[in-house]
Design an enzyme around this catalytic site. Structure first.
Site, PDB file in Angstrom:
ATOM      1  N   LYS A 192       0.839  -1.210   0.000  1.00  0.00           N
ATOM      2  CA  LYS A 192       0.000   0.000   0.000  1.00  0.00           C
ATOM      3  C   LYS A 192       0.875   1.262   0.000  1.00  0.00           C
ATOM      4  O   LYS A 192       0.638   2.181  -0.782  1.00  0.00           O
ATOM      5  CB  LYS A 192      -0.924  -0.046   1.227  1.00  0.00           C
ATOM      6  CG  LYS A 192      -1.933   1.074   1.291  1.00  0.00           C
ATOM      7  CD  LYS A 192      -3.135   0.678   2.121  1.00  0.00           C
ATOM      8  CE  LYS A 192      -2.874   0.646   3.610  1.00  0.00           C
ATOM      9  NZ  LYS A 192      -2.704   1.976   4.226  1.00  0.00           N
ATOM     10  N   SER A 193       1.863   1.300   0.875  1.00  0.00           N
ATOM     11  CA  SER A 193       2.718   2.495   0.959  1.00  0.00           C
ATOM     12  C   SER A 193       3.403   2.775  -0.376  1.00  0.00           C
ATOM     13  O   SER A 193       3.462   3.923  -0.837  1.00  0.00           O
ATOM     14  CB  SER A 193       3.801   2.300   2.022  1.00  0.00           C
ATOM     15  OG  SER A 193       3.240   2.283   3.301  1.00  0.00           O
ATOM     16  N   GLY A 238      -5.103   7.721   5.450  1.00  0.00           N
ATOM     17  CA  GLY A 238      -4.207   8.703   6.065  1.00  0.00           C
ATOM     18  C   GLY A 238      -2.996   8.984   5.191  1.00  0.00           C
ATOM     19  O   GLY A 238      -2.516  10.123   5.121  1.00  0.00           O
ATOM     20  N   ARG A 266      -8.551  11.839  12.617  1.00  0.00           N
ATOM     21  CA  ARG A 266      -7.110  11.604  12.813  1.00  0.00           C
ATOM     22  C   ARG A 266      -6.321  12.916  12.884  1.00  0.00           C
ATOM     23  O   ARG A 266      -6.689  13.905  12.252  1.00  0.00           O
ATOM     24  CB  ARG A 266      -6.584  10.686  11.705  1.00  0.00           C
ATOM     25  CG  ARG A 266      -7.234   9.319  11.794  1.00  0.00           C
ATOM     26  CD  ARG A 266      -6.714   8.375  10.765  1.00  0.00           C
ATOM     27  NE  ARG A 266      -5.331   8.008  11.021  1.00  0.00           N
ATOM     28  CZ  ARG A 266      -4.619   7.230  10.219  1.00  0.00           C
ATOM     29  NH1 ARG A 266      -5.168   6.751   9.118  1.00  0.00           N
ATOM     30  NH2 ARG A 266      -3.376   6.937  10.510  1.00  0.00           N
ATOM     31  N   GLN A 300       4.781   9.190   7.188  1.00  0.00           N
ATOM     32  CA  GLN A 300       3.841  10.053   6.451  1.00  0.00           C
ATOM     33  C   GLN A 300       4.231  11.514   6.601  1.00  0.00           C
ATOM     34  O   GLN A 300       4.221  12.272   5.630  1.00  0.00           O
ATOM     35  CB  GLN A 300       2.415   9.821   6.958  1.00  0.00           C
ATOM     36  CG  GLN A 300       1.884   8.441   6.608  1.00  0.00           C
ATOM     37  CD  GLN A 300       0.480   8.199   7.125  1.00  0.00           C
ATOM     38  OE1 GLN A 300      -0.068   9.001   7.867  1.00  0.00           O
ATOM     39  NE2 GLN A 300      -0.088   7.080   6.738  1.00  0.00           N
ATOM     40  N   ASP A 319       2.182  -1.019  11.990  1.00  0.00           N
ATOM     41  CA  ASP A 319       0.832  -1.460  11.610  1.00  0.00           C
ATOM     42  C   ASP A 319       0.541  -2.895  12.046  1.00  0.00           C
ATOM     43  O   ASP A 319      -0.569  -3.393  11.838  1.00  0.00           O
ATOM     44  CB  ASP A 319       0.663  -1.368  10.086  1.00  0.00           C
ATOM     45  CG  ASP A 319       0.623   0.083   9.624  1.00  0.00           C
ATOM     46  OD1 ASP A 319       0.209   0.948  10.417  1.00  0.00           O
ATOM     47  OD2 ASP A 319       1.018   0.350   8.474  1.00  0.00           O
ATOM     48  N   LYS A 328      -4.027   5.804  14.728  1.00  0.00           N
ATOM     49  CA  LYS A 328      -4.206   5.065  13.464  1.00  0.00           C
ATOM     50  C   LYS A 328      -5.670   5.108  13.019  1.00  0.00           C
ATOM     51  O   LYS A 328      -6.445   5.914  13.502  1.00  0.00           O
ATOM     52  CB  LYS A 328      -3.706   3.627  13.640  1.00  0.00           C
ATOM     53  CG  LYS A 328      -2.207   3.558  13.908  1.00  0.00           C
ATOM     54  CD  LYS A 328      -1.415   4.132  12.761  1.00  0.00           C
ATOM     55  CE  LYS A 328       0.061   4.223  13.069  1.00  0.00           C
ATOM     56  NZ  LYS A 328       0.815   4.953  12.053  1.00  0.00           N
ATOM     57  N   ARG A 372      -5.985   2.104  18.052  1.00  0.00           N
ATOM     58  CA  ARG A 372      -5.757   0.648  17.973  1.00  0.00           C
ATOM     59  C   ARG A 372      -5.457   0.010  19.318  1.00  0.00           C
ATOM     60  O   ARG A 372      -5.710  -1.182  19.490  1.00  0.00           O
ATOM     61  CB  ARG A 372      -4.633   0.334  16.975  1.00  0.00           C
ATOM     62  CG  ARG A 372      -5.119   0.430  15.566  1.00  0.00           C
ATOM     63  CD  ARG A 372      -4.170  -0.181  14.562  1.00  0.00           C
ATOM     64  NE  ARG A 372      -4.782  -0.049  13.244  1.00  0.00           N
ATOM     65  CZ  ARG A 372      -4.120   0.140  12.126  1.00  0.00           C
ATOM     66  NH1 ARG A 372      -2.807   0.211  12.135  1.00  0.00           N
ATOM     67  NH2 ARG A 372      -4.765   0.239  10.979  1.00  0.00           N
ATOM     68  N   ARG A 390      -7.345  -3.239   9.730  1.00  0.00           N
ATOM     69  CA  ARG A 390      -6.427  -4.167  10.407  1.00  0.00           C
ATOM     70  C   ARG A 390      -7.058  -4.783  11.666  1.00  0.00           C
ATOM     71  O   ARG A 390      -6.702  -5.881  12.071  1.00  0.00           O
ATOM     72  CB  ARG A 390      -5.105  -3.479  10.717  1.00  0.00           C
ATOM     73  CG  ARG A 390      -4.392  -2.991   9.455  1.00  0.00           C
ATOM     74  CD  ARG A 390      -2.935  -2.710   9.667  1.00  0.00           C
ATOM     75  NE  ARG A 390      -2.430  -1.770   8.671  1.00  0.00           N
ATOM     76  CZ  ARG A 390      -2.101  -2.090   7.420  1.00  0.00           C
ATOM     77  NH1 ARG A 390      -2.205  -3.328   7.007  1.00  0.00           N
ATOM     78  NH2 ARG A 390      -1.650  -1.165   6.585  1.00  0.00           N
TER      79      ARG A 390
HETATM   80  C1  S3P Z   1       2.649   4.835   6.229  1.00  0.00           C
HETATM   81  C2  S3P Z   1       3.240   5.173   7.415  1.00  0.00           C
HETATM   82  C3  S3P Z   1       2.714   4.751   8.726  1.00  0.00           C
HETATM   83  C4  S3P Z   1       1.761   3.567   8.602  1.00  0.00           C
HETATM   84  C5  S3P Z   1       0.764   3.757   7.498  1.00  0.00           C
HETATM   85  C6  S3P Z   1       1.468   3.952   6.168  1.00  0.00           C
HETATM   86  C7  S3P Z   1       3.227   5.339   4.972  1.00  0.00           C
HETATM   87  O1  S3P Z   1       1.992   5.825   9.301  1.00  0.00           O
HETATM   88  O2  S3P Z   1       1.086   3.373   9.829  1.00  0.00           O
HETATM   89  O3  S3P Z   1      -0.089   2.636   7.418  1.00  0.00           O
HETATM   90  O4  S3P Z   1       2.864   4.842   3.888  1.00  0.00           O
HETATM   91  O5  S3P Z   1       4.074   6.240   5.042  1.00  0.00           O
HETATM   92  P1  S3P Z   1       2.716   6.955  10.201  1.00  0.00           P
HETATM   93  O6  S3P Z   1       3.565   7.760   9.325  1.00  0.00           O
HETATM   94  O7  S3P Z   1       1.574   7.753  10.769  1.00  0.00           O
HETATM   95  O8  S3P Z   1       3.466   6.207  11.255  1.00  0.00           O
END
Ligand code: S3P
Length: 476
Positions: A58-59, A130, A158, A205, A357, A384, A388, A431
């Site tokens: 996903k990222s 997010g 959030r 993020q 995660d 999250k 969570r 999740r």
């Molecule tokens: C992500 C970073 C993480 C993760 C999210 C995806 C990303 O969040 O929990 O599912 O793709 O950069 P945080 O940056 O809030 O830790």
């Protein structure tokens, strides 16, 4: 079909007393009219056997679309996750002027170039995502127009101040609800000033948001992360031709990352590896069912994402990384898992960023382990898709798993097998839904989740894939 229903401990959980029967019936009526169709139930299964392929990361999928949009020419992306979160990013980028089309399994992106996006004609609805909201905010804030973003009930709750604050320092302005929460109006500028910013929370993020804003900013923008977080942005930006410098800090625990503004990003061919965070549900399901023998192919094992696998091995899991290779600049392996024999351990706080995660599914593994598993450094879990820490605790309570929650810690006391029999509130959190369905595969009684629909944000096809291995998950 029999219904598993513990009204006191589950649907009205969180330690509250059961409501009167009349309320219960009214709520039942409401549920039957709406959410009941999305309930899923996992029944005890004997073991899992077979070979599956992890869905796209996903990222990395979000980033591939975004960097393709910021590049000139046509980027192709193979293995893109077709989850709702990623589709939200694609829709937002289209609204900015990118041309994005799917041909069979390949996505083609014709970008608008750094700083070349158009003012979106409507509010950008980013659903549950997010990553879309926070990374796109960096792109939008560095364009000279006003844009608006919102999302579902989870995303609107959030914290966004963590990106608003650094972007304000760079020159953008915002209107939001309290705490920077969505809906958010972003008054952007193409005259941003470069900053040097130390992350107050370990967040890939936030880091990525600032680096993306830095692309359309003259000079050098620097992010210092005291604890290293996933580095897909840095890796992929370089691949697209940006000048990104990374220097270790704090004896290698953290990093100082600098991006040089106004690069000409060039279109690339991207192959997205499988998502270790999604593979985690399959791997833990195989671990907790003795006699299981499962191969999960194509799993990204970037060390900044692989903390769960280190932890499971420390717990005694039999997980072998086979066929280790490089896919699109990311380390990838096929994970061969054989079930049985977990024991409780202490998971150190410094491991949290590499498995942030994965704590809900680790809590499920811990429920099957011999002894106590203590997890530390979990404060970020409260920010999250749901809180969570609270969601996991409520789900464990609903299923008779003894545990203790602290401000940023969770201890789970394992028992083989856990009682099960609960109905878990998912709070729009994919999740939480998948974790507790996995819990139900080996529990004494089936486990239900009140809403399975969020699973489509990150793992479409989860139920069919699990059932293909021998799980018994179905609509409740
Ligand atoms: C992500 C970073 C993480 C993760 C999210 C995806 C990303 O969040 O929990 O599912 O793709 O950069 P945080 O940056 O809030 O830790």
């Amino acid at each position: 079909m029999s219904r598993v229903f513990h009204p006191v401990k589950t649907k009205f959980g969180h330690g509250r007393r059961a409501p009167p029967r009349s309320c219960l019936l009214f709520r039942e009526f409401l549920l039957s009219a709406s959410a009941v169709s999305a309930q899923l139930i996992a029944r005890p299964a004997s073991r899992l056997v077979g070979t599956v392929r992890a869905p796209g990361d996903k990222s990395i999928s979000h980033r591939a679309l975004m960097f393709g949009a910021l590049a000139l020419g046509e980027t192709t992306i193979a293995g893109l996750l077709q989850g709702e979160d990623v589709l939200s990013t694609a829709a937002a980028l289209r609204a900015l002027g990118a041309q994005i089309a799917r041909e069979d399994d390949v996505w083609r992106v014709r970008g608008f170039g750094v700083g070349g996006g158009f003012e979106p004609g409507d509010v950008l609805d980013l659903g549950n995502s997010g990553t879309s909201a926070r990374l796109l905010a960096g792109i939008l804030a560095s364009h000279p127009f006003t844009s608006f973003m919102t999302g579902d009930g989870s995303l609107r709750g959030r914290p966004m101040q963590r990106i608003v604050e650094p972007l304000q320092r760079m020159g953008a302005r915002f209107q939001s609800r309290e705490g920077g929460r969505l809906p958010l109006a972003i008054v952007g500028t193409d005259e941003m000033v470069p900053i040097e910013y130390t992350l107050p929370v370990a967040s890939a993020q936030v880091k990525s948001c600032i680096l993306l804003a830095g692309l359309n900013t003259a000079g050098e923008t620097t992010v210092i992360e005291p604890e290293a977080t996933r580095d897909h942005t840095e890796r992929m930006l370089r691949h697209f031709g940006a000048d990104v410098r990374v220097v270790p800090v704090d004896g290698g625990r953290g990093k100082r990352i600098t991006v040089v503004g106004w690069p000409e990003l060039k279109a690339r061919d991207i192959v997205v590896p499988g998502d270790p965070s999604s593979a985690a549900f399959v791997v833990v399901a195989a671990c907790i069912l003795p006699g299981s023998d499962v191969l999960v192919e194509n799993v990204g094992v970037n060390p900044l994402r692989a903390g769960l696998y280190t932890t499971l091995r420390e717990m005694g899991a039999d997980i072998v990384f086979e066929n280790e290779r490089d896919v699109g600049g990311e380390p990838v392996a096929d994970l061969h898992v054989r079930g049985g024999g977990l024991k409780g351990i202490e998971v150190p706080p410094e491991r949290a960023p590499s498995m942030i995660d994965e704590y809900p599914i680790l809590a499920v593994a811990a429920a099957y382990a011999d002894g106590a598993t203590r997890m530390l450094g979990l404060a970020e879990l409260r920010a999250k898709e749901s809180d969570r820490l609270a969601s996991v605790a409520a789900g464990l309570a609903a299923n008779g798993v003894r545990h203790e929650v602290g401000a940023d810690s969770l201890t789970v006391y394992g028992s083989a097998p856990p009682a099960g029999g609960g109905l878990v509130a998912t709070h729009l959190d994919h999740r939480i839904a998948m974790s507790f369905l996995v819990l139900g595969l080996g529990a004494k009684e089936p486990v239900a989740v009140d809403d399975g629909s969020p699973i489509a944000t990150s793992f479409p096809g989860f139920v069919a894939l699990m059932n293909g291995l021998g799980a018994r998950i179905e609509a409740a």
